[in-house]
Design a protein around this motif. Structure first.
Motif, short mmCIF file in Angstrom:
data_model
loop_
_atom_site.label_atom_id
_atom_site.label_comp_id
_atom_site.label_asym_id
_atom_site.label_seq_id
_atom_site.Cartn_x
_atom_site.Cartn_y
_atom_site.Cartn_z
N MET A 201 42.85 85.22 177.59
CA MET A 201 42.89 84.92 176.16
C MET A 201 41.64 84.17 175.73
SD MET A 201 45.56 82.58 173.97
CE MET A 201 44.69 81.08 174.39
N ASP A 202 40.99 84.65 174.69
CA ASP A 202 39.77 84.02 174.18
C ASP A 202 40.13 83.11 173.00
OD1 ASP A 202 37.29 83.29 173.36
OD2 ASP A 202 36.52 85.32 173.01
N VAL A 203 40.16 81.80 173.28
CA VAL A 203 40.53 80.83 172.25
C VAL A 203 39.53 80.83 171.10
CG1 VAL A 203 40.91 78.38 171.80
CG2 VAL A 203 41.77 79.38 173.90
N ASN A 204 38.29 81.17 171.40
CA ASN A 204 37.25 81.15 170.36
C ASN A 204 37.58 82.11 169.22
OD1 ASN A 204 35.63 79.24 171.66
ND2 ASN A 204 34.66 80.81 172.93
N LYS A 205 38.28 83.19 169.53
CA LYS A 205 38.66 84.15 168.48
C LYS A 205 39.65 83.52 167.50
CE LYS A 205 37.73 88.52 170.84
NZ LYS A 205 38.25 89.85 171.21
N MET B 160 48.80 80.27 158.26
CA MET B 160 48.11 81.11 159.25
C MET B 160 48.86 81.10 160.58
SD MET B 160 44.02 80.68 158.56
CE MET B 160 44.00 78.89 158.66
N VAL B 161 49.44 79.96 160.94
CA VAL B 161 50.25 79.89 162.16
C VAL B 161 51.44 80.85 162.06
CG1 VAL B 161 51.85 78.42 163.45
CG2 VAL B 161 49.58 77.58 162.90
N HIS C 3 49.39 76.98 166.76
CA HIS C 3 48.67 75.83 166.22
C HIS C 3 47.64 75.33 167.22
CE1 HIS C 3 48.02 71.59 164.96
NE2 HIS C 3 48.17 72.08 163.74
N ALA C 4 48.02 75.29 168.50
CA ALA C 4 47.07 74.87 169.53
C ALA C 4 45.89 75.85 169.61
CB ALA C 4 47.78 74.79 170.88
N ALA C 5 46.18 77.15 169.52
CA ALA C 5 45.14 78.17 169.66
C ALA C 5 44.09 78.08 168.55
CB ALA C 5 45.77 79.56 169.70
N ILE C 6 44.54 77.93 167.30
CA ILE C 6 43.57 77.90 166.19
C ILE C 6 42.79 76.60 166.17
CG2 ILE C 6 44.93 79.48 164.77
CD1 ILE C 6 45.81 77.10 163.06
#
Length: 316
Positions: free
Chosen positions: A1-5, A32-33, A259-262
């Protein structure tokens, strides 16, 4: 998984929607979440605070087809789903699509429609399908509903049943802008509506990636226990008559992951849970009549629970 995306998605969306909506970044974050989690949003606010503009600007930003439905007491389920009609040229029955066969749907003043019509929307939200004359049609992805309701005017309305409220991933209130934000609104809308010049900055491929991969954000056992402790407290709190369901437990975990990912993390921390809990849980509980100092404000009760439940230390 690419968190930067995920981070790039948040930054692009906030910047683009911010051309139309002044402030409210925290609210847009939560919407958005919900979108990443394939959930739906209920906006409860008085008229004129920008709910429709927010929905339109989000749809445009995300490159999604958009339909707005004005809910009224005479609205029928077929007005949402579509109908089969007889085409005299082809001598065959053809299906005319309703507004629900869109990627982004704004259900305006949802509580003005009858329960029968509300149930047609409920099937779409939960089952991702519509049924017309016995024929079931699967809805494509993404499919996202933002419903609005006016908490002030109750005459001639049909309050949403608890089962339907539970289908909304989050419930938010936009609230009034600050003094300086309102000055900014006057400047921004003095000559033109910025919504007319808004362009898409997110591709459907990006959306598919986000909705498929946020589930890989790590949730440690201590965080799972923390989430379950919060949910358990809603079922025994002195001011709550009916606590949150297991569906709420799952939603809180998924919302914390997104929420953590964004925010650039591939693991959930307690702050993610605390940030999402009021929006995810406040509409899924029923408060006791005469709730004491809380005055039946569900979000305050959830905040009280968050303050009372032990917060786990972040594992290193």
């Amino acid at each position: 998984m690419d968190v930067n995306k995920f981070v790039e998605f948040r930054e692009k969306a906030l910047e683009n929607v911010g051309k139309v909506i002044v402030g409210k970044k925290n609210k847009i974050d939560k919407i958005m979440v919900a979108f990443i989690c394939s959930g739906h949003v209920l906006l409860e606010d008085v008229p004129g605070l920008g709910k429709t503009k927010l929905a339109k600007s989000l749809a445009q930003t995300l490159n999604c087809s958009f339909k707005r439905i004005q809910f009224t007491p005479d609205l029928l389920p077929s007005d949402l789903t579509g109908i089969y009609y007889y085409n005299q040229k082809t001598l065959e029955f053809e299906f005319k699509k309703g507004p629900l066969l869109s990627q982004f749907v704004l259900a305006d003043e949802i509580n003005r429609a009858t329960p029968r019509t509300q149930s047609a929307l409920l099937e779409c939200m939960e089952e991702r399908q519509i049924t017309v004359e016995g024929n079931t049609l699967k809805l494509g992805r993404p499919f996202f509903v933002i419903a609005t309701e006016n908490p002030v005017e109750q005459f001639g309305t049909f309050p949403l049943p608890e089962a339907q409220l539970d289908r909304f991933f989050i419930k938010l209130s936009m609230g009034y802008p600050s003094y300086m934000e309102e000055i900014d609104i006057l400047d921004r809308y003095r000559e033109n509506d910025p919504l007319e010049e808004l362009t898409s900055v997110i591709s459907l491929e990006d959306i598919e990636y986000l909705q498929s991969n946020y589930v890989y954000v790590e949730v440690k056992d201590s965080i799972k226990k923390y989430i379950v402790d919060i949910i358990g407290e809603t079922r025994k709190h002195k001011n709550i008559d009916l606590g949150a369901s297991p569906r709420a437990t799952i939603a809180l975990m998924k919302g914390s992951q997104a929420h953590a990912a964004i925010h650039g993390r591939d693991y959930v921390i307690p702050e993610d849970v605390k940030e999402m809990a009021p929006a995810i849980l406040s509409h899924r509980i029923i408060l006791k009549a005469g709730g004491g100092a809380f005055d039946n404000k569900a979000e305050e009760v959830i905040e009280d629970i968050l303050n009372a439940v032990h917060t786990p230390l972040e594992e290193i």
